[in-house]
Design a protein around this motif. Structure first.
Motif, PDB file in Angstrom:
ATOM      1  N   VAL A 104      -6.597  -1.941   2.498  1.00  0.00           N
ATOM      2  CA  VAL A 104      -7.353  -1.494   0.597  1.00  0.00           C
ATOM      3  C   VAL A 104      -7.134  -1.327  -0.871  1.00  0.00           C
ATOM      4  O   VAL A 104      -6.181  -2.531  -0.382  1.00  0.00           O
ATOM      5  CB  VAL A 104      -6.950  -0.287   1.021  1.00  0.00           C
ATOM      6  CG1 VAL A 104      -7.541   1.394   2.366  1.00  0.00           C
ATOM      7  CG2 VAL A 104      -5.701   0.273   0.747  1.00  0.00           C
ATOM      8  N   LYS A 105      -8.400  -1.461  -1.241  1.00  0.00           N
ATOM      9  CA  LYS A 105      -7.584  -2.418  -2.055  1.00  0.00           C
ATOM     10  C   LYS A 105      -6.758  -1.769  -3.054  1.00  0.00           C
ATOM     11  O   LYS A 105      -5.892  -1.261  -2.972  1.00  0.00           O
ATOM     12  CB  LYS A 105      -8.954  -2.205  -3.379  1.00  0.00           C
ATOM     13  CG  LYS A 105      -8.921  -3.050  -4.795  1.00  0.00           C
ATOM     14  CD  LYS A 105      -9.556  -2.795  -5.743  1.00  0.00           C
ATOM     15  CE  LYS A 105     -10.103  -3.414  -6.805  1.00  0.00           C
ATOM     16  NZ  LYS A 105     -11.028  -3.230  -7.356  1.00  0.00           N
TER      17      LYS A 105
ATOM     18  N   GLU B  78       0.720  -1.303   0.269  1.00  0.00           N
ATOM     19  CA  GLU B  78       0.222   0.233  -0.041  1.00  0.00           C
ATOM     20  C   GLU B  78       1.036   1.370   0.122  1.00  0.00           C
ATOM     21  O   GLU B  78       0.807   2.122  -1.064  1.00  0.00           O
ATOM     22  CB  GLU B  78      -1.044  -0.464   1.381  1.00  0.00           C
ATOM     23  CG  GLU B  78      -2.047  -0.840   0.866  1.00  0.00           C
ATOM     24  CD  GLU B  78      -2.658  -0.983   2.219  1.00  0.00           C
ATOM     25  OE1 GLU B  78      -2.929   0.041   2.893  1.00  0.00           O
ATOM     26  OE2 GLU B  78      -3.600  -2.152   2.206  1.00  0.00           O
TER      27      GLU B  78
ATOM     28  N   SER C 225      -0.926   5.840  -7.085  1.00  0.00           N
ATOM     29  CA  SER C 225      -1.469   7.336  -6.883  1.00  0.00           C
ATOM     30  C   SER C 225      -1.594   8.373  -7.951  1.00  0.00           C
ATOM     31  O   SER C 225      -1.032   8.171  -7.396  1.00  0.00           O
ATOM     32  CB  SER C 225      -1.553   7.386  -5.895  1.00  0.00           C
ATOM     33  OG  SER C 225      -2.471   8.086  -5.060  1.00  0.00           O
TER      34      SER C 225
ATOM     35  N   LYS D 104      -6.646   5.687   4.836  1.00  0.00           N
ATOM     36  CA  LYS D 104      -7.537   4.505   5.484  1.00  0.00           C
ATOM     37  C   LYS D 104      -6.240   3.832   5.704  1.00  0.00           C
ATOM     38  O   LYS D 104      -5.652   3.281   7.248  1.00  0.00           O
ATOM     39  CB  LYS D 104      -8.601   3.927   4.973  1.00  0.00           C
ATOM     40  CG  LYS D 104      -9.017   2.279   5.848  1.00  0.00           C
ATOM     41  CD  LYS D 104      -9.825   1.938   4.909  1.00  0.00           C
ATOM     42  CE  LYS D 104      -9.909   0.410   5.618  1.00  0.00           C
ATOM     43  NZ  LYS D 104     -11.023  -0.268   5.199  1.00  0.00           N
ATOM     44  N   ARG D 105      -4.989   4.335   4.425  1.00  0.00           N
ATOM     45  CA  ARG D 105      -3.953   3.437   4.447  1.00  0.00           C
ATOM     46  C   ARG D 105      -2.754   3.822   5.270  1.00  0.00           C
ATOM     47  O   ARG D 105      -2.643   3.180   7.054  1.00  0.00           O
ATOM     48  CB  ARG D 105      -3.556   3.445   3.094  1.00  0.00           C
ATOM     49  CG  ARG D 105      -1.719   2.715   2.749  1.00  0.00           C
ATOM     50  CD  ARG D 105      -0.820   3.561   2.114  1.00  0.00           C
ATOM     51  NE  ARG D 105      -0.587   4.673   2.825  1.00  0.00           N
ATOM     52  CZ  ARG D 105       0.356   5.536   4.021  1.00  0.00           C
ATOM     53  NH1 ARG D 105       1.286   4.006   3.805  1.00  0.00           N
ATOM     54  NH2 ARG D 105       0.457   6.162   3.924  1.00  0.00           N
TER      55      ARG D 105
ATOM     56  N   ALA E 284      -9.235   8.597  -4.163  1.00  0.00           N
ATOM     57  CA  ALA E 284      -8.225   8.015  -4.216  1.00  0.00           C
ATOM     58  C   ALA E 284      -7.299   8.776  -2.573  1.00  0.00           C
ATOM     59  O   ALA E 284      -7.008   8.333  -1.078  1.00  0.00           O
ATOM     60  CB  ALA E 284      -7.300   8.704  -5.051  1.00  0.00           C
TER      61      ALA E 284
ATOM     62  N   TRP F 269      -8.799   6.558   0.249  1.00  0.00           N
ATOM     63  CA  TRP F 269      -7.452   5.904   0.301  1.00  0.00           C
ATOM     64  C   TRP F 269      -6.742   5.818   0.933  1.00  0.00           C
ATOM     65  O   TRP F 269      -6.098   4.804   2.084  1.00  0.00           O
ATOM     66  CB  TRP F 269      -7.929   5.423  -1.170  1.00  0.00           C
ATOM     67  CG  TRP F 269      -6.941   3.660  -1.565  1.00  0.00           C
ATOM     68  CD1 TRP F 269      -7.553   2.311  -1.515  1.00  0.00           C
ATOM     69  CD2 TRP F 269      -5.778   3.677  -1.572  1.00  0.00           C
ATOM     70  NE1 TRP F 269      -6.018   1.671  -2.145  1.00  0.00           N
ATOM     71  CE2 TRP F 269      -5.263   2.291  -1.767  1.00  0.00           C
ATOM     72  CE3 TRP F 269      -4.445   4.379  -1.172  1.00  0.00           C
ATOM     73  CZ2 TRP F 269      -3.619   1.696  -1.541  1.00  0.00           C
ATOM     74  CZ3 TRP F 269      -3.312   4.032  -1.154  1.00  0.00           C
ATOM     75  CH2 TRP F 269      -2.677   2.926  -1.594  1.00  0.00           C
ATOM     76  N   GLU F 270      -6.000   6.980   1.016  1.00  0.00           N
ATOM     77  CA  GLU F 270      -4.743   6.869   1.042  1.00  0.00           C
ATOM     78  C   GLU F 270      -5.083   7.633   3.161  1.00  0.00           C
ATOM     79  O   GLU F 270      -4.202   7.141   3.815  1.00  0.00           O
ATOM     80  CB  GLU F 270      -4.459   8.485   0.724  1.00  0.00           C
ATOM     81  CG  GLU F 270      -3.488   9.234   1.469  1.00  0.00           C
ATOM     82  CD  GLU F 270      -2.266   8.076   2.195  1.00  0.00           C
ATOM     83  OE1 GLU F 270      -1.033   8.534   2.822  1.00  0.00           O
ATOM     84  OE2 GLU F 270      -1.636   6.856   0.929  1.00  0.00           O
TER      85      GLU F 270
END
Length: 610
Positions: free
Chosen positions: A608-609, A201, A211, A235-236, A229, A232-233
């Protein structure tokens, strides 16, 4: 309404960006020259000319066209590419005071330059100074205790997994590195799967081709609900921090119960005041980042080893002879290092031939500089282009060839003795320059000697045989094709039986009158030209089988099929016995799951995906 607001915001941002680009003037001081390089396009610069796949080859191509140091504009940022080692040392090492910063990575919510989270990505500041001091301490201590023999221990499990499921070799090699690194970081191996995911990730977040936020930085200015995006970041980042906190707590509990196993976190907890860390979380990231760095990079040369041995099997034969002579019926260890120069040469050549970071980790220039009459403007992103540096023909004759003999034979400029000490990967340019040199070189070498050495000791590695479907039908003027040859050449799945195929061929042949001699001659030459054209087109279109790499900052060979067979059944039995013994002792536990229904963590944490 929301869509209208989004369009207005995007329009304003685009206009501001365009105005900034068009009104900026590059000022070259009198008497200096501008670095050469491609002209590019308005606003985008040279971005359209850079392929996402194997982009470093385009940068290397430009190096041959414009010279060993050149610049190009990429979406408004000046990038300087260094293609020769001596230039990289002149600038990045000798002028480290102004060349040792890192560029900003737009996709990270917390600024990589001063967040204190990622030592390799930080700018020069107080956080960087004390974390680098801590890194030197833990690496030297690890070397003194021979890395607690973690590489040798985990090589047993890796070999057992490869015997059971050789087709999944990429996963097993990455798990080997993640387990060793997890043990070094926290004294436990069950965090290895989570560590691999943290590495994947983060790699997406920091890669220019990863990304979307790195390609369109303005998306970071939007709220999370308008920018997936960015969500996503976030949560990462949240999950990464929680994972590091969990692991720190686990080691703290280990120390409270009994003397814990050797780990970097144990060293931090027992001497954190000595390094003046601001808080425990800084220590959690200082340790966790080194875990991620190892999991990201060290597996790449191991995967390259498998690739190289399939295409250059003569060196595997040499390695087998050396390992059989030195180690016999026991697995190799790092104690054997002085007696394994061929193994060390192959490891070094794997790193040179297919560098894990072919574009180099970028530096950032903090003030204007001059090099050989050329002006290098402040704010430039400086790349030591490892793909080119590792291919300087004066240093590496026939650089495209995989050739470990360049470190073993005195006739090569890279030879260095004595062979009990050299070749060594310590100090290779792939580990960086100046104040940004990687501090994990000794860990990397230890992991690769135990890992690659064990694979070669146990297995034979060969390419798969060419499948029948790859056979070609060739024609010539003097010979005709028999019915048997024509039927054999048909696709195997075109019909259900050979009788159907033969009947179809007869129908096709019978539908046309026999050609005249002149027609056959004309047809022959036409076919030959078509064959040549197709062969040339195929050579241009087909990717070199040793160049099929991932597209992120860390370039790893993509999985491919090859034969991995045990060389000797007594060695299989030894590995099975050792694995069983260590498993009974509790060494080889399953990977732990940290998130989801079976965990105590809330749903706001998790993978995350990718």
């Amino acid at each position: 309404m929301a869509l209208t607001n989004l369009l207005i915001i995007l329009s304003v941002l685009c206009v501001l960006t365009l105005w900034k680009r068009l009104t900026r003037k590059d000022k070259i001081p009198r008497g200096l020259k501008k670095l050469p390089g491609p002209k590019g396009y308005p606003i985008l610069g040279s971005v359209p000319d850079v392929p996402e796949k194997n982009s470093w080859m385009k940068f290397a191509e430009w190096g041959k066209e414009y010279g060993p140091i050149y610049q190009c504009n990429l979406a408004g940022t000046n990038h300087v590419w260094i293609c020769e080692d001596h230039i990289a040392r002149d600038l990045l090492s000798k002028k480290g005071a102004i060349y040792s910063d890192r560029p900003h990575i737009p996709a990270l919510i917390d600024d990589n330059r001063d967040s204190g989270k990622y030592l390799p990505l930080m700018t020069k500041n107080e956080l960087w100074t004390r974390q680098r001091k801590f890194a030197n301490h833990i690496m030297k201590s690890s070397e003194n205790v021979k890395f607690n023999n973690y590489p040798e221990l985990e090589s047993i499990r890796m070999c057992s997994e490869l015997m059971e499921d050789p087709s999944n070799y990429n996963h097993h090699l990455e798990s080997y590195i993640a387990r060793v690194t997890s043990r070094l970081a926290w004294g436990h191996s069950e965090a290895s799967d989570e560590l691999k995911q943290r590495a994947r990730e983060l790699l997406i977040g920091v890669s220019p081709t990863g990304s979307l936020l790195n390609k369109l930085p303005f998306l970071m200015k939007l709220p999370d609900w308008l920018s997936p995006a960015k969500a996503w970041e976030r949560k990462r980042m949240r999950t990464e921090q929680r994972f590091f906190e969990i692991m720190q707590g686990q080691v703290r509990a280990d120390i409270a119960r009994t003397p814990g196993k050797f780990s970097w976190m144990q060293m931090f907890l027992e001497s954190k005041d000595h390094f003046n860390f601001a808080h425990s979380l800084e220590g959690a990231f200082a340790v966790g980042m080194h875990g991620i760095a190892g999991a990201l990079t060290i597996a790449a040369p191991m995967q390259t080893f498998c690739l190289a041995m399939c295409h250059y099997p003569q060196y595997l034969d040499m390695l087998h002879e050396e390992l059989d002579r030195v180690c016999g019926d026991r697995m190799p260890t790092n104690e054997d290092k002085p007696n394994l120069p061929v193994l060390r040469a192959i490891i070094k050549e794997c790193i040179r031939w297919r560098p894990a970071v072919p574009t180099g980790i970028p530096h950032y220039l903090v003030q204007d500089d001059v090099y050989e009459g050329y002006h290098i403007p402040a704010g430039s992103v400086i790349h030591p282009l490892e793909w080119s540096i590792s291919r300087e023909e004066a240093i590496y004759p026939e650089p495209e060839l995989f050739n470990p003999m360049r470190y073993l034979d005195p006739k090569y400029p890279t030879f260095k003795g004595p062979l009990t000490q050299f070749p060594s990967i310590i100090g290779m340019s792939q580990f960086g320059y100046g104040r940004r040199t990687c501090q994990g070189m000794t860990v990397t070498e230890s992991d690769l000697i135990a890992g690659i050495g064990s694979i070669a000791w146990l297995f034979d590695i060969r390419k798969n045989a060419r499948p029948k479907s790859m056979r070609k039908i060739m024609m010539n003027e003097k010979a005709t094709i028999s019915m048997e040859e024509l039927v054999t050449g048909l696709s195997e799945h075109s019909s259900d039986s050979e009788e159907d195929d033969e009947e179809h061929v007869r129908d096709v042949i019978g539908a046309f009158p026999p050609p005249t001699a002149e027609e056959r001659r004309e047809s022959f030459w036409k076919q030959q030209l078509e064959i040549q054209e197709k062969q040339q087109q195929r050579k241009k279109q087909e990717l070199n089988p040793t160049m099929d790499f991932s597209t992120l900052l860390i370039a790893k060979p993509l999985p491919f099929k090859f034969e991995l067979t045990v060389r000797d059944q007594s060695r299989r039995a030894l590995v099975e016995t050792l694995f069983g013994e260590k498993k009974a002792e509790g060494e080889f536990v399953d990977a732990r799951v940290y998130w989801g229904e079976k965990s105590t963590q809330p749903s706001s944490f998790g993978w995350v995906k990718v």
